[in-house]
Design a protein around this motif. Sequence first.
Motif, PDB file in Angstrom:
ATOM      1  N   LYS A 268      22.691  37.693  19.754  1.00  0.00           N
ATOM      2  CA  LYS A 268      22.055  37.219  20.967  1.00  0.00           C
ATOM      3  C   LYS A 268      22.953  36.190  21.638  1.00  0.00           C
ATOM      4  N   CYS A 269      23.120  36.317  22.952  1.00  0.00           N
ATOM      5  CA  CYS A 269      23.971  35.385  23.673  1.00  0.00           C
ATOM      6  C   CYS A 269      23.573  35.387  25.154  1.00  0.00           C
TER       7      CYS A 269
ATOM      8  N   PHE B  86      29.905  34.840  23.941  1.00  0.00           N
ATOM      9  CA  PHE B  86      30.037  35.598  22.692  1.00  0.00           C
ATOM     10  C   PHE B  86      31.509  35.826  22.354  1.00  0.00           C
ATOM     11  N   TYR B  87      32.292  36.226  23.343  1.00  0.00           N
ATOM     12  CA  TYR B  87      33.706  36.547  23.121  1.00  0.00           C
ATOM     13  C   TYR B  87      34.464  35.345  22.580  1.00  0.00           C
ATOM     14  N   GLU B  88      34.049  34.144  22.977  1.00  0.00           N
ATOM     15  CA  GLU B  88      34.726  32.934  22.529  1.00  0.00           C
ATOM     16  C   GLU B  88      34.134  32.386  21.227  1.00  0.00           C
ATOM     17  N   GLY B  89      33.177  33.126  20.643  1.00  0.00           N
ATOM     18  CA  GLY B  89      32.679  32.789  19.317  1.00  0.00           C
ATOM     19  C   GLY B  89      31.514  31.832  19.270  1.00  0.00           C
TER      20      GLY B  89
ATOM     21  N   MET C  71      39.527  22.809  16.245  1.00  0.00           N
ATOM     22  CA  MET C  71      39.973  24.092  16.775  1.00  0.00           C
ATOM     23  C   MET C  71      39.002  25.169  16.300  1.00  0.00           C
ATOM     24  N   ARG C  72      38.308  25.786  17.234  1.00  0.00           N
ATOM     25  CA  ARG C  72      37.343  26.829  16.880  1.00  0.00           C
ATOM     26  C   ARG C  72      37.920  28.180  17.294  1.00  0.00           C
ATOM     27  N   THR C  73      37.823  29.146  16.392  1.00  0.00           N
ATOM     28  CA  THR C  73      38.440  30.448  16.617  1.00  0.00           C
ATOM     29  C   THR C  73      37.524  31.560  16.140  1.00  0.00           C
TER      30      THR C  73
END
Length: 487
Positions: A312-313, A319-322, A417-419
């Motif tokens: 869900k987003c 969503f693509y960026e996590g 840094m979030r990936t």
Amino acid sequence: MKLLGASLLGTVFGDEVCYRHNQCEVGCFTNLPPWGGTDARPGSKLPNLPSDLNVNFHLDTTLETGVNIDYGNFDSLAASSFNPENPVYFIIHGYFDTGDEGWLQRISALILEQENANVFRVDWGEGSRTIQYAQAATDTQVVGGSVGCLIKDMEPFFRSMNSMVSKITCIGHSLGAQACGYVGQNVQKRYGVKLPVIHGLDPAEPYFKDTPDEVCLGYSDADFVSVIHSDATQFLSGGVQGLGLSYPVGHVDFWPNNGTNHPGCEGGLFDQITDNGGIWEGLRDFAVCYHQRAIRFFEESIPRNCNYKSYKCKRWTDFYEGYCLESWDNNLLPEMGWNSIHYKDIMPKPNLNEVYLNTGDKKPFCVHENLQRLYFNANTDRNLELDLEIQYLHSSGSPITLKINESPITPYEGFQMRTPLTLKENLGSINSLWVKLDFAGGLINLSHYATIDRIYIKHGEVQEESIYCPLEASMKVGQTYIFEKCQ
């Protein structure tokens, strides 16, 4: 003006036509709004005769396959291997397809591998294979009515209408998905109950966009309507509309790759022929790859070769960026395709639930979503330009080595840094991480430090998270350091 005319199959009265086939009333149809004369449907077309569409039903069971059933004729069904104890599936193709297309046969075979069932491949190829798309779109009403007639043929096999309808699922692609909507409406009018399930595989948008519920597939057509959007581009270059609906209509709407721009579709004709195992299907997928992807995804979901977990987003970019790998409402992660029915009774309200997921570029298309955060501590020099590489030693297979950053990073104290990690491989349980920071530019000084305090990893599809700590207190740039689960 009132027109009077009669034939064995139809009677015309002005802007309405009523059709029957054998002993069954297929339905009455009009070209008045909202069926015609609107912005969405500027013409005034009436559906063709059932005989012009030549709707055929190919019955597949575990005992026999490809048996032709004449609808509106109980004897035809009674002479077959139809078993009322087993579930009933209707698979309806779309524009320019037929009931003998490879994908219908594959889906039918996969269903029969899962359970004893009655699978009807609905063939209306003589109506769908026309350059007059608007006419084919209009004719889906007759297709839905014809399926309704075959359902009526089933009545003598069952003690009650509820027990009969409860066994039925409709699966449709493109115009076939819209036809499933008419099947659902037909069942409600005739029996006063809803179909349990409709799976809409990229329901057609041209001639259906922004039309009311009685025209376009929607969540009112069944107890559970699951939709895969795969060609939802609203306007391509040159102003051409996407072939699939660009807005939600089901109880749950899946948007793989945001419903467009699927990895692998940019490949050449040879790639499509190789991936699809045949010249005709390869040619078709080369021409309308996005639109066909909904079929490919659904096909892979049946034997559960692919675990198509979705999230869900609010929007695709998040969503693509996590940002959306954490689920909503008790870790609810609906699976796209065949297994979406398992989430029917636990989906949050309101009815429209939009969920996102990524896919790969070739079969199997499923991927695994993970979220990673790195926390840098005070022992980090400022203004470093670094490249980050991590090797994941995990329980599911060989180590996986990834370069984490696309452009140089410049960490500082407190930098996070979030990936998102979208991988074909399943990381499984990660035993340890081997982390290396290299200079990406600027003056190289081997005494520089860039120390990561901890690494957080969340496995999206199982909603499990772990934190890893370095075995050494500080990290020199250019060397590799081991991280293990924090005590």
